[in-house]
Write a protein that holds these residues in place. Structure first.
Motif, PDB file in Angstrom:
ATOM      1  N   LEU A   1       6.571  10.046   0.654  1.00 43.60           N
ATOM      2  CA  LEU A   1       6.044   8.726   0.318  1.00 43.60           C
ATOM      3  C   LEU A   1       6.063   7.836   1.554  1.00 43.60           C
ATOM      4  N   GLU A   2       4.925   7.184   1.815  1.00 51.04           N
ATOM      5  CA  GLU A   2       4.839   6.230   2.914  1.00 51.04           C
ATOM      6  C   GLU A   2       4.374   4.888   2.361  1.00 51.04           C
ATOM      7  N   VAL A   3       4.925   3.819   2.923  1.00 49.08           N
ATOM      8  CA  VAL A   3       4.691   2.461   2.421  1.00 49.08           C
ATOM      9  C   VAL A   3       4.253   1.567   3.566  1.00 49.08           C
ATOM     10  N   ARG A   4       3.248   0.727   3.288  1.00 45.34           N
ATOM     11  CA  ARG A   4       2.863  -0.306   4.240  1.00 45.34           C
ATOM     12  C   ARG A   4       2.870  -1.644   3.528  1.00 45.34           C
ATOM     13  N   THR A   5       3.598  -2.589   4.103  1.00 45.91           N
ATOM     14  CA  THR A   5       3.685  -3.937   3.562  1.00 45.91           C
ATOM     15  C   THR A   5       4.158  -4.870   4.675  1.00 45.91           C
TER      16      THR A   5
ATOM     17  N   THR B   1       1.021   2.259  13.202  1.00 45.93           N
ATOM     18  CA  THR B   1      -0.010   1.720  12.302  1.00 45.93           C
ATOM     19  C   THR B   1       0.588   0.982  11.110  1.00 45.93           C
ATOM     20  N   GLY B   2       1.905   0.750  11.159  1.00 44.43           N
ATOM     21  CA  GLY B   2       2.533  -0.094  10.142  1.00 44.43           C
ATOM     22  C   GLY B   2       3.040   0.618   8.906  1.00 44.43           C
ATOM     23  N   TRP B   3       3.131   1.952   8.920  1.00 38.11           N
ATOM     24  CA  TRP B   3       3.591   2.710   7.761  1.00 38.11           C
ATOM     25  C   TRP B   3       5.052   3.113   7.936  1.00 38.11           C
TER      26      TRP B   3
ATOM     27  N   GLU C   1       0.856  -1.187   0.000  1.00 37.21           N
ATOM     28  CA  GLU C   1       0.000   0.000   0.000  1.00 37.21           C
ATOM     29  C   GLU C   1       0.889   1.233   0.000  1.00 37.21           C
ATOM     30  N   LEU C   2       0.468   2.277  -0.706  1.00 38.02           N
ATOM     31  CA  LEU C   2       1.192   3.546  -0.735  1.00 38.02           C
ATOM     32  C   LEU C   2       0.267   4.673  -0.298  1.00 38.02           C
TER      33      LEU C   2
END
Length: 388
Positions: free
Chosen positions: A230-234, A257-259, A221-222
């Motif tokens: 830019l923030e990324v969640r994976t 929250t995982g970002w 997810e971006l």
């Protein structure tokens, strides 16, 4: 050179494996359950650090890339992976890991061979799987530019099915040159913290004129955070990281929250477009360079050496091959010091080592102690114009 077989043996034994000279002084109880790799980050989130990537994150990254290939109509199990990137970086680690995950051949391309396009083409055509497999290649823009400038290099690139290009932004002239030659580039974005690629553009989209880094991979997810960061969640974000100066403190990579927040300013409009850095970092030949850290390091060494240097300023100047290269302005009462500075930094990594030293008697920060880097770049350009 790091031997992949040794990495695999250590992972199979359940250990964490440093992929370079990591300061392995962390208490073992700070490490998550193994096995995994300890990888030097180029600094996508600001400052160089060491990241802990467990083995199952590497597996997840390889699986996401396989899904991406399937989505563009390719069978990962019918591929040949060529890899000219250093295995102690995540960009060079993951091509090998993908190949072993998919059960396909992986072939290392030494840097000396990459600089001889004619020999490179002959060497690869002699590989046993060359003619019956789709060939995948990973490059940084500097390598791409060198190959595109040579007829044999263009011929070599034209025989690939997918060429992932990352590690630095792809300059518009280089992209246009590749399109004109019909080269199947797949610009991508990723980081050590994300176990490599999180977005990739298909070659078809690239050749059609799309200038983005593509859409998120299936497990990513971006979003854009403060200042368009830019923030990324994976699920494959590194499980922790630490800096050389704080080896006893294991830092979280993601927020609550995982970002994960990168150091890049971006735009997301169908595909990811990187707009530049949020800090002063530069990209030199695919390596992330932090001028302020280099300035501090050099001044420390100068104080120890007792050389009469009042201040230095590292500037990133545009370079057609490297993207940017460092030029350093120096305020000193002794111009002979410039030669000594070059000798002091001769063993630094190529990306960190200034290609030029310039005497600047008026060099100084603002009254607030800040460096106006663009103003000094403009000063250097005026100097060069005046000197012809």
């Amino acid at each position: 050179m790091i031997d992949p077989d040794h990495i695999l043996q250590a992972l199979d034994a359940g250990r964490w494996v440093p992929l370079a000279d990591a300061p392995m002084v962390l208490p073992l109880d700070l490490f998550p359950p193994g096995p995994g790799v300890v990888v030097r980050s180029g600094g996508s989130s600001g400052g160089r650090r060491w990241c802990l990537q467990p083995r199952h994150h590497l597996d997840a990254s390889a699986a996401a890339t396989a899904t991406w290939l399937q989505d563009i109509g390719m069978d990962p199990q019918r591929c040949l992976v060529l890899n000219p990137l250093p295995i102690h970086h995540v960009s060079g680690l993951m091509p090998w890991w993908r190949a072993r995950s998919w059960g396909v051949p992986h072939h290392r391309l030494p840097s000396t061979l990459m600089k001889q396009p004619g020999e490179l083409l002959r060497h690869c055509r002699d590989l046993p799987d060359w003619s019956n497999r789709a060939v995948l290649l990973s490059l940084v823009p500097t390598q791409l530019g060198r190959l595109l400038s040579h007829p044999a290099g263009r011929e070599f690139l034209g025989e690939m099915r997918v060429i992932w290009v990352g590690g630095a932004s792809l300059a518009k002239p280089l992209a246009e040159q590749a399109r004109a030659a019909g080269i199947p580039l797949a610009p991508c974005y990723g980081a050590t913290e994300t176990a490599a690629m999180v977005t990739a553009l298909s070659p078809q989209q690239f050749l059609a004129g799309d200038s983005s880094c593509g859409a998120p991979l299936s497990d990513v997810e971006l979003r854009l955070g403060v200042d368009e960061a830019l923030e990324v969640r994976t699920q494959r974000l590194a499980m922790g990281s630490w800096r050389d100066e704080q080896p006893e403190v294991l830092l979280p990579v993601a927020n609550s929250t995982g970002w994960w927040r990168s150091g890049d300013r971006a735009q997301i409009n169908g595909g990811l477009v990187i707009r530049g850095r949020l800090d002063t970092a530069l990209s030199c030949g695919g390596e992330t360079v932090f001028p302020e850290q280099l300035e501090a390091r050099l001044m420390r060494e100068l104080r120890v050496a007792g050389l009469p240097v009042e201040c230095v300023l590292f500037l990133g100047m545009d370079d057609p091959e490297w993207g940017q290269r460092l030029v350093t302005l120096v305020r000193t009462s002794d111009s002979v010091v410039l030669e000594q500075l070059a000798a002091m930094t001769a063993e630094w990594p190529t990306s960190d080592r200034p290609r030029r030293w310039v005497l600047c008697p008026e060099l100084a920060p603002t009254d607030a102690g800040k460096w106006q880097r663009q103003a000094w770049r403009d000063w250097l350009k005026r100097l060069d114009l005046a000197q012809g």
